[in-house]
Each structure stands twice: as structure tokens, then as C-alpha cells.
Design an enzyme around this catalytic site. Structure first.
Site, PDB file in Angstrom:
ATOM      1  N   TYR A 234      -9.315  38.659  29.150  1.00  0.00           N
ATOM      2  CA  TYR A 234     -10.417  39.090  30.736  1.00  0.00           C
ATOM      3  C   TYR A 234     -10.053  40.441  31.327  1.00  0.00           C
ATOM      4  O   TYR A 234     -10.604  41.341  31.928  1.00  0.00           O
ATOM      5  CB  TYR A 234      -9.125  37.890  31.540  1.00  0.00           C
ATOM      6  CG  TYR A 234      -9.651  36.547  31.155  1.00  0.00           C
ATOM      7  CD1 TYR A 234     -10.476  35.663  30.204  1.00  0.00           C
ATOM      8  CD2 TYR A 234      -9.117  35.327  31.516  1.00  0.00           C
ATOM      9  CE1 TYR A 234     -11.452  34.834  30.111  1.00  0.00           C
ATOM     10  CE2 TYR A 234      -9.545  34.013  31.727  1.00  0.00           C
ATOM     11  CZ  TYR A 234     -10.238  33.481  30.042  1.00  0.00           C
ATOM     12  OH  TYR A 234     -10.319  32.501  30.264  1.00  0.00           O
TER      13      TYR A 234
ATOM     14  N   LYS B  97      -2.118  31.337  19.519  1.00  0.00           N
ATOM     15  CA  LYS B  97      -2.625  31.243  17.726  1.00  0.00           C
ATOM     16  C   LYS B  97      -2.198  31.971  17.176  1.00  0.00           C
ATOM     17  O   LYS B  97      -3.349  32.587  16.101  1.00  0.00           O
ATOM     18  CB  LYS B  97      -4.368  31.160  18.154  1.00  0.00           C
ATOM     19  CG  LYS B  97      -5.660  31.004  17.350  1.00  0.00           C
ATOM     20  CD  LYS B  97      -4.854  29.204  17.494  1.00  0.00           C
ATOM     21  CE  LYS B  97      -6.823  28.537  16.102  1.00  0.00           C
ATOM     22  NZ  LYS B  97      -6.132  27.503  15.817  1.00  0.00           N
TER      23      LYS B  97
ATOM     24  N   ASP C 200      -4.921  24.810  19.855  1.00  0.00           N
ATOM     25  CA  ASP C 200      -5.856  23.378  19.536  1.00  0.00           C
ATOM     26  C   ASP C 200      -4.794  22.575  19.013  1.00  0.00           C
ATOM     27  O   ASP C 200      -5.329  21.539  20.009  1.00  0.00           O
ATOM     28  CB  ASP C 200      -6.803  24.202  17.972  1.00  0.00           C
ATOM     29  CG  ASP C 200      -5.652  24.361  16.690  1.00  0.00           C
ATOM     30  OD1 ASP C 200      -4.825  24.528  17.408  1.00  0.00           O
ATOM     31  OD2 ASP C 200      -6.528  24.949  15.565  1.00  0.00           O
TER      32      ASP C 200
ATOM     33  N   ASP D  95      -5.334  29.707  30.941  1.00  0.00           N
ATOM     34  CA  ASP D  95      -6.616  28.891  31.266  1.00  0.00           C
ATOM     35  C   ASP D  95      -6.998  27.795  31.652  1.00  0.00           C
ATOM     36  O   ASP D  95      -7.498  27.073  32.309  1.00  0.00           O
ATOM     37  CB  ASP D  95      -7.506  30.205  32.019  1.00  0.00           C
ATOM     38  CG  ASP D  95      -8.993  30.500  32.705  1.00  0.00           C
ATOM     39  OD1 ASP D  95      -9.124  28.828  34.240  1.00  0.00           O
ATOM     40  OD2 ASP D  95      -9.677  30.640  32.631  1.00  0.00           O
TER      41      ASP D  95
ATOM     42  N   ASP E 232      -6.579  23.886  33.218  1.00  0.00           N
ATOM     43  CA  ASP E 232      -7.838  22.776  34.255  1.00  0.00           C
ATOM     44  C   ASP E 232      -7.588  21.179  33.121  1.00  0.00           C
ATOM     45  O   ASP E 232      -7.530  20.389  33.670  1.00  0.00           O
ATOM     46  CB  ASP E 232      -9.018  23.262  33.408  1.00  0.00           C
ATOM     47  CG  ASP E 232      -9.478  24.137  34.801  1.00  0.00           C
ATOM     48  OD1 ASP E 232      -7.995  24.134  35.123  1.00  0.00           O
ATOM     49  OD2 ASP E 232     -10.419  24.168  34.927  1.00  0.00           O
TER      50      ASP E 232
END
Ligand code: NAD
Length: 358
Positions: free
Chosen positions: A143, A192, A224, A248, A252
Site C-alpha cells: 500500500y 505467501k 490462502d 486488511d 475483515d
């Protein structure tokens, strides 16, 4: 015994209603445990745009920086939807985080046993409830990395770069391990690393930090798989440590598992004890000024402040227990009431929690 100065940015919409309840709870904690909490109201967000024409006045910033901690309600609302992007109320949050050097976002995902019905997962998966803490890196990664557009072999293309420094990884890992020491002493670092070099580097630094915490069990998981495991068997997690983007998304997902946004607190921390504490929810303009907001997220946010900025774990637990008892004994605001249940106002819910605070 302790004296703490708290800058309160109550903000917009339901922000002032819920922070007022968090202040009441802190006052009572002060009287029970002999602490003094001094609250200094400052403006930011839409309220500041209306009052002085900018979302984060210098005076607010100065008072936040010189406080022991910042309690924030929520900022924003439709009234300011048309102000230019760089002056929007929500920019105040980024300005505060940057000025305060806050690089870690802590988001507990808790399912209270008495609210299991609000959880979209099957009852046998949830069992007696759930308590996960997500520690998300807040100021690095993709980001904030290099980005742009260019011409490639197949025509125009766009790119965003994931880059993490050793310092950034080390400090967020320390936050996660410190948090784990105050909980069940288990960290799962999510990355990852089967594909990304930045993830392999992340793992190597986390591994080094782990050596300073021999009591904490560390394991790794690919993102994942982690997103599946959160649904399949969320009890396997205690503290989840992860990057800005993965955090992020996963926070959620975990928030959704818990059922109601009106219950979720969060903390943003840096390398000092100065932190910013805010409920996960926004300013909820649809229910503002009606006494309908659930104050529990803000009240649990105050508990996080006690635990992480003031090192008052017993007092934090007292608040969490009082909330739990109120929920167990059927106290409900509109967002968590089922049909036929009596509905309490924002202040009445806080009254019930105060009555159970020991
Ligand atoms: P929201 O979280 O404000 O509201 C989403 C829904 O949840 C609404 O139906 C609302 O009534 C309900 N809700 C939220 N908090 C509740 C509570 N405590 N009790 C009961 N119900 C509650 O999200 P939104 O509607 O997308 O955003 C509204 C405004 O808030 C926007 O301007 C947005 O930019 C801003 N926002 C601010 C923050 C922040 O200050 N940290 C975070 C998110 C959104």
C-alpha cells in the site's frame, strides 16, 4: 495510583455518543482502582472541518502527541462527501497515525458465547465462542510501495511493489509476540512465502524475533490457507501476525465471523506506549443522535488502551468481564437484539456494564 492524560477525538456521527460511554467506564475504573484519567477533548474529522476548515488542526495533533493516549470515536459522514480527497474527514486518521508513528494495528475478533447466533459459522465450529487477535502491519508493504504505470511488451501495464525492511518486520513481530505473552502465547505468522521473496524475508526476521520469546509457540501459514482455516477451524489461532494487505483482508474476514461491527475494538500502536484506540465501526450516520449506537466497541477499545498503553491488564479484564456479563444476562442494543428482546439505548447499555464493573 496512576494518572493518565487521554486526548479524546470523539469525531462525527455516533463518535461522540460512544466515546462518552467509554469515558464513563474509565471514570469508574479510576474510582475502583484509584487511577485518575484526565480527558482532553480535541476536534478532528468533519467536526474540525466545520469548526476551523481543516480535518486535522495542528492544535489537535499537538495535544494528541503530548497525551498518554488517544481515544477516537469515528470520523466522516455524508455531509463531507463532496470535500476534495486530501481534505476529507478520514484523512485525519492517516495524519494522526503518521504523526504518532503508529505501525501496528491490533484487532481482536471475539465471539461472545451469548451472541453465538450472530455468527454466520455453524455452532459446532464456534463452540463456546472465539478470541483471536490480528496484528496487522500498518505503514509498509504494497500500500506504500513504489507504484505506477508504464508501457510493457503487451501494452500499458500498472504495478504496485511489496517491499518490507528488516526494521518494519522486526518491530511488528515484536508487537505480536508481546501481545501473545499477554494471551495464550501462540503466534501464527501469515505470508505467501511459497511465492513471494518479501514473504521469505518476513519469515526469516520473524524467526529471529521468536528466539527472544521462547515461551511463545510460533507457526507459519500461507495466506490462502489462512483464509480457509479462519472459516474451517478458527480456534487454532491466538495471535495472527501479518502484513498490511493480508491483514486488511483477513481482519475483515475475522470481523465478519464475529457478527456485529458494534462490538469490535481496535488499537493502533507504535514503538512508544502512545497509542490510538478506536472502534472498528465508522460514524454510522444512519443512527447518529438517536441513542441507538452500541457502545460496546468503544468500551472495549478503552479496555485495550488500559492493557496496551497503560499496562493495566487487571483493569482491562474487569471491563471485558463486565461487558461479557451484561451480554450473558441479556442486555441488548438494537444491532444485536433478536425479535422480542428488550432494546437498550446507548447510555442504558453502558449503565448495565457499569453496574457489573467490579
Ligand atoms: P459504519 O461502520 O459507520 O456503519 C455501517 C453499518 O453498521 C451502519 O448500518 C451502522 O448503523 C452500523 N453500525 C456501525 N457502528 C454501530 C454501532 N456502534 N452500533 C450499532 N450499529 C452500528 O460504516 P459506513 O456506513 O460505511 O461509514 C459511515 C461513515 O464513517 C463514512 O463517512 C466512513 O468514511 C466513516 N468511517 C470512519 C471510520 C473511522 O473513523 N475509523 C471507519 C469506517 C468508516
Amino acid at each position: 495510583m496512576g494518572k493518565f492524560n487521554i486526548a479524546v477525538v470523539s469525531g462525527d456521527g455516533i463518535g461522540p455518543e460512544v466515546t462518552a460511554q467509554a469515558e464513563r467506564v474509565l471514570e469508574k475504573i479510576g474510582s475502583i482502582y484509584d487511577h485518575t484519567f484526565e480527558f482532553c477533548e480535541v476536534i478532528a474529522g468533519g467536526a474540525a472541518i466545520d469548526a476551523v476548515g481543516e480535518c486535522l488542526p495542528q492544535e489537535t495533533l499537538d495535544k494528541c502527541l503530548s497525551s498518554d493516549s488517544v481515544l477516537l470515536g469515528a470520523v466522516g459522514g455524508p455531509k463531507w462527501d463532496n470535500v476534495p480527497g486530501d481534505q476529507r474527514p478520514e484523512r485525519a486518521l492517516l495524519g494522526l497515525r503518521k504523526a504518532m508513528g503508529l505501525f501496528a494495528n491490533l484487532r481482536p475478533a471475539i465471539i461472545h458465547p451469548s451472541l453465538k447466533d450472530a455468527c454466520p459459522l455453524k455452532p459446532h465450529i464456534i463452540g463456546d465462542g472465539l478470541d483471536i487477535l490480528i496484528v496487522r502491519e500498518l505503514t509498509g508493504g504494497i500500500y506504500f510501495g513504489e507504484r505506477g504505470r508504464r508501457m510493457g511488451e503487451l501494452g500499458e501495464e500498472a504495478y504496485d511493489v511489496e517491499c518490507y525492511s528488516e526494521t518494519e518486520i522486526r518491530r511488528i513481530a515484536v508487537t505480536a509476540f508481546d501481545a501473545a505473552m499477554k494471551r495464550s502465547k501462540h503466534v501464527t505468522s501469515i505470508d505467501k512465502a511459497n511465492v513471494m521473496e518479501s514473504s521469505r524475508f518476513w519469515r526469516s526476521i520473524v524467526n529471529e524475533v521468536a528466539k527472544d520469546y521462547p515461551e511463545v509457540k510460533l507457526d507459519y501459514m500461507f495466506v490462502d490457507n489462512a483464509s480457509m482455516q479462519l472459516i474451517k477451524d478458527p480456534h487454532q489461532f491466538d495471535v495472527i501476525l501479518t502484513t498490511n494487505m493480508f491483514g486488511d483482508i483477513l481482519s475483515d474476514e475475522a470481523g465478519m465471523i464475529t457478527g456485529s461491527i458494534g462490538l469490535l475494538p481496535s488499537a493502533s500502536l507504535g514503538s512508544s506506549t502512545l497509542g490510538m484506540y478506536e472502534p472498528v465501526h465508522g460514524s454510522a450516520p444512519d443512527i447518529a443522535n438517536q441513542g441507538k449506537a452500541n457502545p460496546i466497541a468503544a468500551i472495549l477499545t478503552a479496555a485495550m488502551m488500559l492493557r496496551y498503553s497503560f499496562n493495566l491488564s487487571t483493569e482491562a479484564e474487569a471491563i471485558e468481564t463486565a461487558v461479557e456479563l451484561a451480554l450473558d444476562e441479556g442486555c441488548r442494543t438494537a444491532d444485536i437484539a433478536t425479535e422480542g428482546e428488550a432494546v437498550l439505548s446507548t447510555a442504558q447499555m453502558c449503565d448495565e456494564i457499569l453496574a457489573r464493573l467490579k
